[in-house]
Design an enzyme around this catalytic site. Structure first.
Site, PDB file in Angstrom:
ATOM      1  N   CYS A  78       0.831  -1.206   0.000  1.00  0.00           N
ATOM      2  CA  CYS A  78       0.000   0.000   0.000  1.00  0.00           C
ATOM      3  C   CYS A  78       0.862   1.252   0.000  1.00  0.00           C
ATOM      4  O   CYS A  78       0.375   2.361  -0.223  1.00  0.00           O
ATOM      5  CB  CYS A  78      -0.897   0.061   1.227  1.00  0.00           C
ATOM      6  SG  CYS A  78      -1.932  -1.365   1.451  1.00  0.00           S
ATOM      7  N   ASP A 103       2.608   2.434   2.751  1.00  0.00           N
ATOM      8  CA  ASP A 103       2.487   3.181   4.008  1.00  0.00           C
ATOM      9  C   ASP A 103       3.250   2.481   5.112  1.00  0.00           C
ATOM     10  O   ASP A 103       2.999   1.310   5.388  1.00  0.00           O
ATOM     11  CB  ASP A 103       1.016   3.273   4.434  1.00  0.00           C
ATOM     12  CG  ASP A 103       0.192   4.072   3.472  1.00  0.00           C
ATOM     13  OD1 ASP A 103       0.602   5.203   3.145  1.00  0.00           O
ATOM     14  OD2 ASP A 103      -0.851   3.569   3.031  1.00  0.00           O
ATOM     15  N   CYS A 159       1.163   8.215   1.919  1.00  0.00           N
ATOM     16  CA  CYS A 159       0.425   9.205   1.146  1.00  0.00           C
ATOM     17  C   CYS A 159      -0.176  10.266   2.059  1.00  0.00           C
ATOM     18  O   CYS A 159       0.031  10.261   3.275  1.00  0.00           O
ATOM     19  CB  CYS A 159      -0.674   8.532   0.337  1.00  0.00           C
ATOM     20  SG  CYS A 159      -1.938   7.784   1.363  1.00  0.00           S
ATOM     21  N   CYS A 169      -6.656   1.150   3.731  1.00  0.00           N
ATOM     22  CA  CYS A 169      -5.225   1.279   3.896  1.00  0.00           C
ATOM     23  C   CYS A 169      -4.966   2.726   4.310  1.00  0.00           C
ATOM     24  O   CYS A 169      -5.885   3.494   4.493  1.00  0.00           O
ATOM     25  CB  CYS A 169      -4.623   0.955   2.544  1.00  0.00           C
ATOM     26  SG  CYS A 169      -2.871   0.781   2.551  1.00  0.00           S
TER      27      CYS A 169
END
Ligand SMILES: Cc1ncc(COP(=O)(O)O)c(C=O)c1O
Ligand SMILES: Cc1ncc(COP(=O)(O)O)c(C=O)c1O
Lengths: 404, 123, 404, 123
Positions: free
Chosen positions: B33, B35, B58, B102
């Site tokens: 993802c 992260d 993000c 996520c």
């Protein structure tokens, strides 16, 4: 605030000349091109002329151009249309792992309906192995569909050689040239391609119009059945304004390409070199030279792409991420993963795609702004040790799920 | 895409960094993802006195990290453990649908840090 | 020369408010709606707003609207998409003989790929026999697709009753409402339709944009595979300008429909009555009352439609012919033939379709001009005896072939 | 769609009508295509002295009817029989593709009229 648009592979601004060319068909010349009365006459002429211009750009005959509504429709028409019309000859299709979702989607759909699809690998620079392609060919192969240039990395595939291989084996060859047309000269006669897709909004025409080149004699089943439009290959009242716009965009592409390429290549190189000089731990995704002139894809290690893009956006710079975070899924770019780029780097990629509107000042502004952003994001990143100025050693437990 | 509140926390993240000699550290994430969050806490008595984060991720990941540190500072451990990813998202005025699964690991990181503290403490 | 446009079923002029609504997206707001940066933000908003407006016109939820590039694409998406997703439930589809080529084409295509399609008859006024429909239903019927209003005659089908029948039998029901939307109120909730197609350029939006309503929970296989756009149901970069235009057109349709209907019905009746009073041997094709308010289809016996249209065109009047002479084939209208209209009369049909731009003066001009044209053409016709003012007795040998 | 020449013959058709006591009459057509042509001729010696037509049909049908009458007037029968549908279309500067098969019956009508004349004459 300054606005710098470096996302021309996503879409381009409508060229003022293109805008002017489409305007009449949104006003007085609104008639249906199939009408025999006065209202249909100029729209019909506009379509005929646009077809000539598109044909001239590709060096083909007007009868070989089918107008569609977008590149994705073009790809679907070409791939499904050939698959279906050749179904009795075989059920094998060859493509690559790095195609645009339109091509991948069409191929995966066909795979579900009884076709056998080979997805070719690429190497770490995003290049194809032609020997792998040759080995993939079987007696049942009916179609090879391989993109001209990759939208994320800009990597150009050796279409002429692929075309020759396809021809030798008597297999139809489609190329998704949405990112190639207008950026490099494309002559379908020389390339040995049987079908080719282009899209208007990547070459300064508006969204909503595109075209497929289909070599004379190649039969395909329509995607949109209906009226007699486009020689019975695509039903639906023609988008006159869009088609006129696409024609003008093709004319301009042919006229200005050489000059624009020089301009854009210089700016792209300036950006690429400038950023790599100023920022450590930058990875170039793609091939250093076999690339369309407007594209550079960089991974800024230890930081995530979307964060960079948001920060760039706050400074007025529009770019996009190989990370598909931006587009409704969280998985990292299938293109970068196919190239073997590690997950974290794939998530840290930024694609800058330049266009005719960019200036040296734009580029210098980005070279000025981005290093500070990267530094700040790195200082926030658990993957980077600010003190050591290198990768940090961390371990973590998995949490969260990308599938939803 | 993001609400103003998310963008505020993203562009001015609170409590960025690492606590030296932290009482607990939690590092969670999913590279697929994109992260990874690292949260460190300073605990006195039963109360979270200080908290800092470092996040690779993000906009949503950074904003949720920042928000969880704000939410948790001064809370006791029971209160802290009651904070869920949903609590964080809510405090930010919601996240875009694609970011809900996520990128919203901040509470997980917090819980991991508290667990780490408890493990050390139990010894 | 005077220009009178009476071909609004073929296409409509772009409404000035619609033009204004789309303009920004052809200029500064050119961004890709999927982009996260500044350039994508307003385009995304524009699409969201347009979806709300379209949903409001049909009384459905925004998630139930899929934007497409034309009505034909919408029809193909609905019909093929359902056929494929329901293939395991059955392979029978019911439609009528008088559908638009997009629906007929999609159905005939499916018939070639293993589906069984029933084409229902219509009576001499173009109406359906609902008992015939009921009898046609089998345990394998998965889809009924029947148009809302016929484009050539304007005849309105009893969609609510068909919807009830479909629902009773648990069969999905699609209606091609391209000629209904904007002309009569349509509430998908009340109609029991599962899918509905509309097209922008019939309601004063430009060509190149349309929409399909798909009831929540109804799954269909996409026609254009690709990106995540339209909730994964239609790939391709969105035609922002077109979609914004369609939204505005839907808003205007909702706002102005009642008033426009009054205006247009009055003019249509004035035209119909005026011509029938002044010209002998005129046949009304279609139902006298169950008709959309803007359409009248007349056969002027003993003369051929295209000649009439050319003569009208020379006087600045744009109308069209049931005769498909005008559209790339020479066969007479399949709609009129299905109604049992004789060949010669079918060839002599003219469709007048009015729009919001028409005035009483326009109508009076046509009522003034057409009788002389018909008289002159009749004087040239071997089928008409000028002296007797009635049909001439002739015999002829067959020559020429319509199939080519 | 149509050339200027076609439109000229369509809007100002030559030799419309029927010849009374014609020497030959030919009526041909195909209702499916929507074209029926009736051509009557006056023949003196071997020469077509007069010719008139009536046509139910589209623009191309009317223009070709008109054109064939112009082409044939004053010609002898051999010359007239040599006129083909293609000759007529050519004299009009071409017809749209869709009109090339059908709607181009004028020469057929002419030949039918000559045949009719010959049949009567043979008796
Ligand atoms: C009833 C009907 N269905 C479908 C269509 C197709 O719409 P479009 O021309 O937008 O493809 C039309 C118009 O051409 C129509 O009248
Ligand atoms: C390589 C490639 N193929 C196909 C497409 C699809 O084009 P469109 O957005 O016009 O459907 C794009 C752009 O999105 C592209 O970059």
């Amino acid at each position: 605030m300054k606005k710098i648009y470096l996302d021309n592979n996503a879409t381009t601004a409508v060229h003022p000349e293109v805008f002017d060319a489409m305007l009449p068909y949104l006003k007085d010349e609104f008639g249906n091109p199939s009408s025999i009365h006065w209202a249909g006459r100029n729209p019909r002429k506009a379509i005929d002329e646009a077809r000539e211009k598109a044909a001239k750009l590709l060096n083909c005959d007007v009868s070989e151009i089918i107008f569609t509504s977008c590149g994705s429709e073009g790809d679907n028409l070409a791939i499904k249309g050939i698959a279906e019309s050749k179904r009795d000859k075989g059920n094998h299709i060859i493509t690559t792992k790095v195609e645009h979702p339109a091509v991948l989607g069409a191929c995966k759909y066909l795979a579900k309906t009884g076709f056998d699809v080979t997805f070719l690998d690429v190497d770490s620079q995003g290049m194809l192995d032609l020997e792998q392609l040759k080995r993939a060919i079987t007696s049942k192969t009916i179609l090879i569909t391989i993109m001209f240039a990759n939208n994320e990395t800009g990597v150009i595939f050796p279409i002429d050689e692929i075309g020759k291989i396809a021809k030798e084996h008597n297999i139809l060859f489609h190329t998704d040239a949405v990112q190639g047309v207008g950026k490099v000269p494309i002559d379908v006669k020389k390339l040995n391609v049987d079908l080719l897709t282009l899209s208007g909004h990547k070459i300064y025409a508006p969204k909503g119009v595109a075209a497929v080149y289909v070599k004379r004699g190649v039969r395909l089943v329509p995607l949109i059945h209906g009226g007699h439009q486009e020689r019975n290959r695509r039903g639906g009242t023609e988008n006159t304004a869009g088609i006129a716009a696409l024609g003008k965009a093709c004319e301009i592409a042919l006229r200005d390409m050489a000059e624009e390429t020089k301009h854009i290549t210089a700016l792209r190189d300036r950006l690429e070199n400038g950023l790599r000089e100023k920022i450590p731990y930058v990875r170039l995704n793609g091939h250093p030279t076999r690339r369309i002139p407007n594209t550079v894809n960089l991974s800024f290690e230890f930081v995530e792409g979307e964060s960079l893009l948001l920060n760039l956006d706050m400074k007025g710079v529009a770019a996009s991420s190989g990370s598909a975070c931006t587009s409704g899924t969280l998985e990292p770019s299938h293109v970068l993963l196919a190239m073997g780029v590690p997950m974290e780097s794939a998530h840290g990629s930024v694609r800058f795609s330049l266009g005719r509107g960019n200036s040296a000042e734009d580029i210098d502004y980005v070279i000025e702004a981005l290093p500070a952003i990267v530094e700040r994001m790195r200082s926030m990143s658990p993957l980077y040790s600010t003190a050591a100025k290198q990768a940090a050693n961390i371990t973590f437990s998995e949490s969260g799920s990308c599938s939803h | 895409m993001y609400s103003e509140k998310v963008m505020d926390h993203f562009s001015n993240p609170r409590n960025v960094g690492e606590i030296e000699n932290a009482d607990g550290v939690g590092t969670v994430g999913n590279p697929a993802c994109g992260d990874i969050m690292k949260l460190s806490v300073k605990i006195e008595g039963n109360v979270i006195k200080d908290v800092k984060f470092k996040t690779f991720g993000c906009g949503a990941a950074i904003a949720t990290s920042s928000m969880v540190t704000e939410l948790v500072k001064g809370k006791n451990l029971n209160e802290a453990e009651a904070i869920s990813n949903a609590t964080v998202a809510e405090a930010l005025g919601g996240l875009p649908p694609v970011k809900q699964h996520c990128s919203n690991l901040a509470a997980d990181a917090l819980h991991a840090a508290i667990e780490d503290y408890k493990k050390k403490h139990a010894k």
